[in-house]
Write a protein that holds these residues in place. Sequence first.
Motif, PDB file in Angstrom:
ATOM      1  N   ASP A  72       0.837  -1.205   0.000  1.00  0.00           N
ATOM      2  CA  ASP A  72       0.000   0.000   0.000  1.00  0.00           C
ATOM      3  C   ASP A  72       0.864   1.245   0.000  1.00  0.00           C
ATOM      4  N   ARG A  73       1.906   1.243   0.819  1.00  0.00           N
ATOM      5  CA  ARG A  73       2.781   2.418   0.966  1.00  0.00           C
ATOM      6  C   ARG A  73       3.516   2.717  -0.334  1.00  0.00           C
ATOM      7  N   ALA A  74       3.991   1.691  -1.002  1.00  0.00           N
ATOM      8  CA  ALA A  74       4.716   1.897  -2.259  1.00  0.00           C
ATOM      9  C   ALA A  74       3.828   2.572  -3.292  1.00  0.00           C
ATOM     10  N   HIS A  75       2.610   2.080  -3.442  1.00  0.00           N
ATOM     11  CA  HIS A  75       1.701   2.646  -4.433  1.00  0.00           C
ATOM     12  C   HIS A  75       1.252   4.043  -4.029  1.00  0.00           C
ATOM     13  N   HIS A  76       0.989   4.235  -2.764  1.00  0.00           N
ATOM     14  CA  HIS A  76       0.512   5.516  -2.254  1.00  0.00           C
ATOM     15  C   HIS A  76       1.552   6.612  -2.441  1.00  0.00           C
ATOM     16  N   VAL A  77       2.784   6.328  -2.093  1.00  0.00           N
ATOM     17  CA  VAL A  77       3.845   7.324  -2.240  1.00  0.00           C
ATOM     18  C   VAL A  77       4.065   7.666  -3.710  1.00  0.00           C
ATOM     19  N   ALA A  78       4.063   6.641  -4.561  1.00  0.00           N
ATOM     20  CA  ALA A  78       4.317   6.880  -5.986  1.00  0.00           C
ATOM     21  C   ALA A  78       3.188   7.656  -6.652  1.00  0.00           C
ATOM     22  N   SER A  79       1.955   7.403  -6.237  1.00  0.00           N
ATOM     23  CA  SER A  79       0.829   7.984  -6.961  1.00  0.00           C
ATOM     24  C   SER A  79       0.222   9.223  -6.304  1.00  0.00           C
ATOM     25  N   VAL A  80       0.451   9.413  -5.001  1.00  0.00           N
ATOM     26  CA  VAL A  80      -0.155  10.553  -4.299  1.00  0.00           C
ATOM     27  C   VAL A  80       0.889  11.461  -3.660  1.00  0.00           C
ATOM     28  N   VAL A  81       1.748  10.892  -2.827  1.00  0.00           N
ATOM     29  CA  VAL A  81       2.611  11.717  -1.970  1.00  0.00           C
ATOM     30  C   VAL A  81       3.706  12.424  -2.753  1.00  0.00           C
ATOM     31  N   ARG A  82       4.517  11.672  -3.499  1.00  0.00           N
ATOM     32  CA  ARG A  82       5.615  12.312  -4.237  1.00  0.00           C
ATOM     33  C   ARG A  82       5.110  13.356  -5.242  1.00  0.00           C
ATOM     34  N   PRO A  83       4.076  13.059  -6.027  1.00  0.00           N
ATOM     35  CA  PRO A  83       3.592  14.090  -6.954  1.00  0.00           C
ATOM     36  C   PRO A  83       3.167  15.370  -6.250  1.00  0.00           C
ATOM     37  N   ALA A  84       2.510  15.241  -5.095  1.00  0.00           N
ATOM     38  CA  ALA A  84       2.085  16.433  -4.356  1.00  0.00           C
ATOM     39  C   ALA A  84       3.289  17.218  -3.848  1.00  0.00           C
ATOM     40  N   LEU A  85       4.288  16.531  -3.324  1.00  0.00           N
ATOM     41  CA  LEU A  85       5.479  17.213  -2.831  1.00  0.00           C
ATOM     42  C   LEU A  85       6.217  17.919  -3.966  1.00  0.00           C
ATOM     43  N   GLU A  86       6.270  17.279  -5.123  1.00  0.00           N
ATOM     44  CA  GLU A  86       6.947  17.879  -6.269  1.00  0.00           C
ATOM     45  C   GLU A  86       6.207  19.105  -6.790  1.00  0.00           C
ATOM     46  N   ARG A  87       4.909  19.180  -6.514  1.00  0.00           N
ATOM     47  CA  ARG A  87       4.138  20.381  -6.866  1.00  0.00           C
ATOM     48  C   ARG A  87       4.293  21.484  -5.822  1.00  0.00           C
ATOM     49  N   GLY A  88       5.028  21.192  -4.749  1.00  0.00           N
ATOM     50  CA  GLY A  88       5.227  22.184  -3.704  1.00  0.00           C
ATOM     51  C   GLY A  88       4.129  22.219  -2.667  1.00  0.00           C
ATOM     52  N   GLU A  89       3.323  21.186  -2.590  1.00  0.00           N
ATOM     53  CA  GLU A  89       2.192  21.162  -1.672  1.00  0.00           C
ATOM     54  C   GLU A  89       2.587  20.554  -0.329  1.00  0.00           C
ATOM     55  N   VAL A  90       1.725  20.761   0.660  1.00  0.00           N
ATOM     56  CA  VAL A  90       1.917  20.146   1.976  1.00  0.00           C
ATOM     57  C   VAL A  90       1.095  18.865   2.021  1.00  0.00           C
ATOM     58  N   VAL A  91       1.726  17.773   2.354  1.00  0.00           N
ATOM     59  CA  VAL A  91       1.024  16.493   2.525  1.00  0.00           C
ATOM     60  C   VAL A  91       0.882  16.235   4.015  1.00  0.00           C
ATOM     61  N   ILE A  92      -0.369  16.077   4.462  1.00  0.00           N
ATOM     62  CA  ILE A  92      -0.657  15.679   5.847  1.00  0.00           C
ATOM     63  C   ILE A  92      -1.183  14.255   5.792  1.00  0.00           C
ATOM     64  N   GLN A  93      -0.465  13.369   6.437  1.00  0.00           N
ATOM     65  CA  GLN A  93      -0.793  11.942   6.296  1.00  0.00           C
ATOM     66  C   GLN A  93      -1.021  11.276   7.642  1.00  0.00           C
ATOM     67  N   ASP A  94      -2.131  10.567   7.743  1.00  0.00           N
ATOM     68  CA  ASP A  94      -2.463   9.773   8.920  1.00  0.00           C
ATOM     69  C   ASP A  94      -1.764   8.418   8.776  1.00  0.00           C
ATOM     70  N   ARG A  95      -0.669   8.253   9.495  1.00  0.00           N
ATOM     71  CA  ARG A  95       0.178   7.055   9.547  1.00  0.00           C
ATOM     72  C   ARG A  95       1.124   6.957   8.345  1.00  0.00           C
ATOM     73  N   TYR A  96       2.329   6.454   8.663  1.00  0.00           N
ATOM     74  CA  TYR A  96       3.336   6.175   7.638  1.00  0.00           C
ATOM     75  C   TYR A  96       4.167   5.008   8.159  1.00  0.00           C
ATOM     76  N   PHE A  97       5.417   4.912   7.789  1.00  0.00           N
ATOM     77  CA  PHE A  97       6.159   3.696   8.113  1.00  0.00           C
ATOM     78  C   PHE A  97       6.427   3.536   9.605  1.00  0.00           C
ATOM     79  N   ASP A  98       6.403   4.623  10.375  1.00  0.00           N
ATOM     80  CA  ASP A  98       6.575   4.469  11.824  1.00  0.00           C
ATOM     81  C   ASP A  98       5.485   3.581  12.412  1.00  0.00           C
ATOM     82  N   SER A  99       4.280   3.651  11.840  1.00  0.00           N
ATOM     83  CA  SER A  99       3.207   2.768  12.308  1.00  0.00           C
ATOM     84  C   SER A  99       3.527   1.311  12.046  1.00  0.00           C
TER      85      SER A  99
END
Length: 206
Positions: A72-99
């Motif tokens: 789930d994390r691999a697909h999520h980061v590739a399709s949602v998180v990285r693109p948003a960060l590259e656009r300069g946006e703030v990503v607020i995420q409920d849980r990540y690998f620390d969980s």
Amino acid sequence: MTGLFITFEGGDGVGKTTQAALLQEWLEQQGRTVVRTREPGGTEVGVLIRDIVLHHRGEVAPRAEALLYAADRAHHVASVVRPALERGEVVIQDRYFDSSVAYQGAGRVLDADEVRGLSLWATGGLLPDATILLDLDHAAARARLDADDKPFDRLEAEEGAFHDRVREAFLALAAAEPERFVVVDAARDAGSIAAVIREFVAARLR
């Protein structure tokens, strides 16, 4: 990357959803574009995985569970998180690998370093810029969950010893990376917690 990646961590029932919403509102008032998401379940693929890891009626082997979260994390980061960060946006995420380190590593008694390494491989090494750990003892968190009057998922339904191990693991992770984490007492009122979080995030925005 020009965006800001913020993750919320902590046990079940500590108030992550409430505080993520308050932080999003505050950031948008500052003129920032915010993507708010969660793991698992932040994509269509993730919704399917979430149903397996949290709501499957049968047993899921601990290593299989860890691999499902990593997928789930691999697909999520590739399709949602990285693109948003590259656009300069703030990503607020409920849980990540620390969980995963806390729940599958400590909770399921797997090797924490292996679980962390699996997630870092899955995400290409993406680390959060800031992690907010909402800390609350299991009895208080369970009382909140009971008050919601909703069926428990597979992890919420685990015994107290499981959740004690998870909490200890989260606190150990925060102690090991104090520059990334802020630990907030989740027993405080929502407004006080939000103020601490805003101060922490504002320092990173500067």
